[in-house]
Design a protein around this motif. Sequence first.
Motif, PDB file in Angstrom:
ATOM      1  N   PHE A 287       7.840 -19.505  22.516  1.00 30.76           N
ATOM      2  CA  PHE A 287       7.182 -19.717  23.994  1.00 30.76           C
ATOM      3  C   PHE A 287       7.918 -18.621  24.846  1.00 30.76           C
ATOM      4  O   PHE A 287       8.833 -17.744  24.561  1.00 30.76           O
ATOM      5  N   PRO A 288       7.060 -18.067  26.143  1.00 29.15           N
ATOM      6  CA  PRO A 288       7.546 -17.076  26.485  1.00 29.15           C
ATOM      7  C   PRO A 288       9.151 -17.112  27.339  1.00 29.15           C
ATOM      8  O   PRO A 288       9.085 -18.140  28.181  1.00 29.15           O
ATOM      9  N   ASN A 289       9.836 -16.130  27.265  1.00 31.41           N
ATOM     10  CA  ASN A 289      11.135 -16.229  27.856  1.00 31.41           C
ATOM     11  C   ASN A 289      11.099 -16.011  29.205  1.00 31.41           C
ATOM     12  O   ASN A 289      10.271 -15.188  29.828  1.00 31.41           O
ATOM     13  N   ALA A 290      12.038 -16.609  30.158  1.00 33.86           N
ATOM     14  CA  ALA A 290      12.034 -16.190  31.522  1.00 33.86           C
ATOM     15  C   ALA A 290      12.508 -14.745  31.718  1.00 33.86           C
ATOM     16  O   ALA A 290      13.219 -14.332  30.936  1.00 33.86           O
ATOM     17  N   GLY A 291      12.143 -14.137  32.847  1.00 34.49           N
ATOM     18  CA  GLY A 291      12.277 -12.867  32.947  1.00 34.49           C
ATOM     19  C   GLY A 291      11.407 -11.629  32.206  1.00 34.49           C
ATOM     20  O   GLY A 291      11.748 -10.463  32.225  1.00 34.49           O
ATOM     21  N   GLY A 292      10.744 -12.283  31.264  1.00 37.72           N
ATOM     22  CA  GLY A 292       9.728 -11.342  30.642  1.00 37.72           C
ATOM     23  C   GLY A 292       8.524 -11.161  31.531  1.00 37.72           C
ATOM     24  O   GLY A 292       8.393 -11.360  32.540  1.00 37.72           O
ATOM     25  N   ARG A 293       7.123 -10.821  30.753  1.00 34.57           N
ATOM     26  CA  ARG A 293       6.155 -10.394  31.381  1.00 34.57           C
ATOM     27  C   ARG A 293       5.174 -11.523  31.734  1.00 34.57           C
ATOM     28  O   ARG A 293       4.040 -11.478  32.081  1.00 34.57           O
ATOM     29  N   PHE A 294       5.782 -12.914  31.398  1.00 35.86           N
ATOM     30  CA  PHE A 294       4.696 -13.867  31.516  1.00 35.86           C
ATOM     31  C   PHE A 294       5.012 -14.927  32.717  1.00 35.86           C
ATOM     32  O   PHE A 294       4.254 -15.658  32.901  1.00 35.86           O
ATOM     33  N   GLY A 295       6.097 -14.913  33.202  1.00 36.59           N
ATOM     34  CA  GLY A 295       6.501 -15.516  34.449  1.00 36.59           C
ATOM     35  C   GLY A 295       6.985 -16.929  34.329  1.00 36.59           C
ATOM     36  O   GLY A 295       7.051 -17.644  35.096  1.00 36.59           O
ATOM     37  N   PHE A 296       7.226 -17.471  33.206  1.00 33.60           N
ATOM     38  CA  PHE A 296       7.890 -18.565  33.071  1.00 33.60           C
ATOM     39  C   PHE A 296       9.013 -18.764  33.786  1.00 33.60           C
ATOM     40  O   PHE A 296       9.944 -17.849  33.614  1.00 33.60           O
ATOM     41  N   THR A 297       9.654 -19.599  34.694  1.00 27.23           N
ATOM     42  CA  THR A 297      11.028 -19.545  35.150  1.00 27.23           C
ATOM     43  C   THR A 297      11.986 -20.115  34.508  1.00 27.23           C
ATOM     44  O   THR A 297      11.775 -20.992  33.122  1.00 27.23           O
ATOM     45  N   PRO A 298      13.295 -20.066  34.668  1.00 30.25           N
ATOM     46  CA  PRO A 298      14.258 -20.471  34.053  1.00 30.25           C
ATOM     47  C   PRO A 298      14.486 -22.010  33.740  1.00 30.25           C
ATOM     48  O   PRO A 298      14.701 -22.510  32.732  1.00 30.25           O
ATOM     49  N   GLU A 299      13.984 -22.755  34.590  1.00 25.00           N
ATOM     50  CA  GLU A 299      13.598 -24.313  34.681  1.00 25.00           C
ATOM     51  C   GLU A 299      12.741 -24.647  33.607  1.00 25.00           C
ATOM     52  O   GLU A 299      13.082 -25.471  32.978  1.00 25.00           O
ATOM     53  N   GLU A 300      11.810 -23.777  33.710  1.00 22.21           N
ATOM     54  CA  GLU A 300      10.695 -24.312  32.837  1.00 22.21           C
ATOM     55  C   GLU A 300      11.103 -24.090  31.386  1.00 22.21           C
ATOM     56  O   GLU A 300      10.755 -24.613  30.368  1.00 22.21           O
ATOM     57  N   CYS A 301      11.593 -22.901  31.076  1.00 18.18           N
ATOM     58  CA  CYS A 301      12.298 -22.408  29.888  1.00 18.18           C
ATOM     59  C   CYS A 301      13.404 -23.595  29.313  1.00 18.18           C
ATOM     60  O   CYS A 301      13.361 -23.845  28.106  1.00 18.18           O
ATOM     61  N   ALA A 302      14.121 -23.962  30.198  1.00 19.86           N
ATOM     62  CA  ALA A 302      15.266 -24.814  29.868  1.00 19.86           C
ATOM     63  C   ALA A 302      14.715 -26.320  29.603  1.00 19.86           C
ATOM     64  O   ALA A 302      14.940 -27.093  28.541  1.00 19.86           O
ATOM     65  N   GLN A 303      13.384 -26.585  30.186  1.00 20.46           N
ATOM     66  CA  GLN A 303      12.799 -27.737  29.950  1.00 20.46           C
ATOM     67  C   GLN A 303      12.189 -27.845  28.656  1.00 20.46           C
ATOM     68  O   GLN A 303      12.382 -28.791  27.542  1.00 20.46           O
ATOM     69  N   ILE A 304      11.665 -26.688  28.262  1.00 22.06           N
ATOM     70  CA  ILE A 304      11.155 -26.750  26.661  1.00 22.06           C
ATOM     71  C   ILE A 304      12.333 -26.581  25.723  1.00 22.06           C
ATOM     72  O   ILE A 304      12.059 -27.510  24.790  1.00 22.06           O
ATOM     73  N   ALA A 305      13.454 -25.767  25.944  1.00 17.96           N
ATOM     74  CA  ALA A 305      14.598 -25.832  25.016  1.00 17.96           C
ATOM     75  C   ALA A 305      14.942 -27.543  24.720  1.00 17.96           C
ATOM     76  O   ALA A 305      15.300 -27.923  23.702  1.00 17.96           O
ATOM     77  N   ASP A 306      15.122 -27.967  25.877  1.00 17.80           N
ATOM     78  CA  ASP A 306      15.760 -29.464  25.985  1.00 17.80           C
ATOM     79  C   ASP A 306      14.521 -30.172  25.082  1.00 17.80           C
ATOM     80  O   ASP A 306      15.014 -31.136  24.476  1.00 17.80           O
ATOM     81  N   ALA A 307      13.304 -30.207  25.235  1.00 20.16           N
ATOM     82  CA  ALA A 307      12.402 -31.066  24.652  1.00 20.16           C
ATOM     83  C   ALA A 307      12.352 -30.666  23.259  1.00 20.16           C
ATOM     84  O   ALA A 307      12.221 -31.618  22.399  1.00 20.16           O
ATOM     85  N   CYS A 308      12.617 -29.567  22.709  1.00 18.09           N
ATOM     86  CA  CYS A 308      12.667 -29.158  21.315  1.00 18.09           C
ATOM     87  C   CYS A 308      13.946 -29.720  20.638  1.00 18.09           C
ATOM     88  O   CYS A 308      13.749 -30.160  19.629  1.00 18.09           O
ATOM     89  N   ARG A 309      15.016 -30.126  21.205  1.00 16.45           N
ATOM     90  CA  ARG A 309      16.300 -30.068  20.624  1.00 16.45           C
ATOM     91  C   ARG A 309      16.660 -31.684  21.201  1.00 16.45           C
ATOM     92  O   ARG A 309      17.748 -32.082  20.375  1.00 16.45           O
ATOM     93  N   ASP A 310      16.071 -32.229  21.749  1.00 15.35           N
ATOM     94  CA  ASP A 310      16.499 -33.723  22.348  1.00 15.35           C
ATOM     95  C   ASP A 310      16.395 -34.404  20.913  1.00 15.35           C
ATOM     96  O   ASP A 310      15.631 -34.817  20.324  1.00 15.35           O
ATOM     97  N   GLY A 311      17.624 -35.185  20.742  1.00 20.19           N
ATOM     98  CA  GLY A 311      17.932 -35.977  19.828  1.00 20.19           C
ATOM     99  C   GLY A 311      16.831 -37.280  19.930  1.00 20.19           C
ATOM    100  O   GLY A 311      16.742 -38.053  18.851  1.00 20.19           O
TER     101      GLY A 311
END
Length: 376
Positions: A287-311
């Motif tokens: 997925f696009p990283n925050a701070g790159g050229r696609f505009g995802f926010t840190p909060e949106e990226c954290a939400q993705i990472a949490d959903a990927c790894r949530d036990g």
Amino acid sequence: MARFTVTYRIFAADQTEANARAEAIALEQTVEIPRDVVPAGFVEDVILGRVEEIGAEDEGRFRATISYSPESAGFELTQFFNVIFGNSSIQRGLRVIGIDPGKEMASRHPGPRFGIEGIRALCGRHEGGLIAPVLKPQGLGADDLAQIGYLSAKGGADIVKEDHGIMDQPMAPFRERVEKTAAAVARANTETGRHALYFPSLAGQADELEANIRFAKEAGADGLLIMPGLLGFGVVSRIARDAILNMPVMTHPSFLGPYVLSPETGFDHGVIFGTLQRLAGADISVFPNAGGRFGFTPEECAQIADACRDGAGPGKPMLPSPGGGMSVERAADMAAVYGEDVVYLLGGSLLRHGERIGEGIAAMRAALNQTQGAKT
């Protein structure tokens, strides 16, 4: 039989309108006929969606949880997703913000074959973030791409991933490219004693995909990169379910952007890049990283990472893989956001090193080790 639930954010003027919209969604996602003609008995009691809970989130925003029977979804992943957000996805002011597959649907769609632990075992990186250089740009020939793959694996890459835009173009046809790159990565692995994994981008017409999957396996590819927004989530599931093939899947977000970019339609970021990918069987979600050229926010990226790894999520936890804006200078910031269970994609910035690409990989590894306390 345990029902599965989908939580929607409904945009409505008041509670009355929200209630009516929720009941309409329950109909639309299952029987797709007026409520007064729903047949009594099995169809009404089991198949028809049920509004389990609804309440206000904020002014003009309501949260509704609707349950569905596994009987309506059957055993196909595509129909499961169709029930989650089929016709209703065409409506304005409606967004999927959560999915609980329940025991029955979780058993029908067990999720990633490898997950975090399996990918780590395959590449031998038991702790710390994984580094994945991207083979690009489009336009290079198969020999040039294979050489970048060799240098990346020789330089310490954990995963060598092809760019999603490299498919079956005349410059580097799929089979020639896969055969040469797999051999190059294998040669580097022999020389280093490590095991970098090679993920080619699956290509071909619809009637060629099956043969190309088999070809990639026989040529020595370790996994496959799939664009579910173009090839379909069903292709991800087909690969993940095949115990004989036994190949991990990395998914790419190409074509999925419109599903998340409007806050009033589509899916929450964590749902489409986390939950749906896990249900399909992906082991790594790009997925696009925050701070790159696609505009995802840190909060949106954290939400993705949490959903990927949530036990507690469906199937095994999977690896989030942010791309864009990655650099040695940002390693500490990225480690603070994503922790250790993550695959860092390194593209254009790494290619600036040319034949000394290994130095760029080593610098990134050193920076991650310093910030995460991981061992080489």
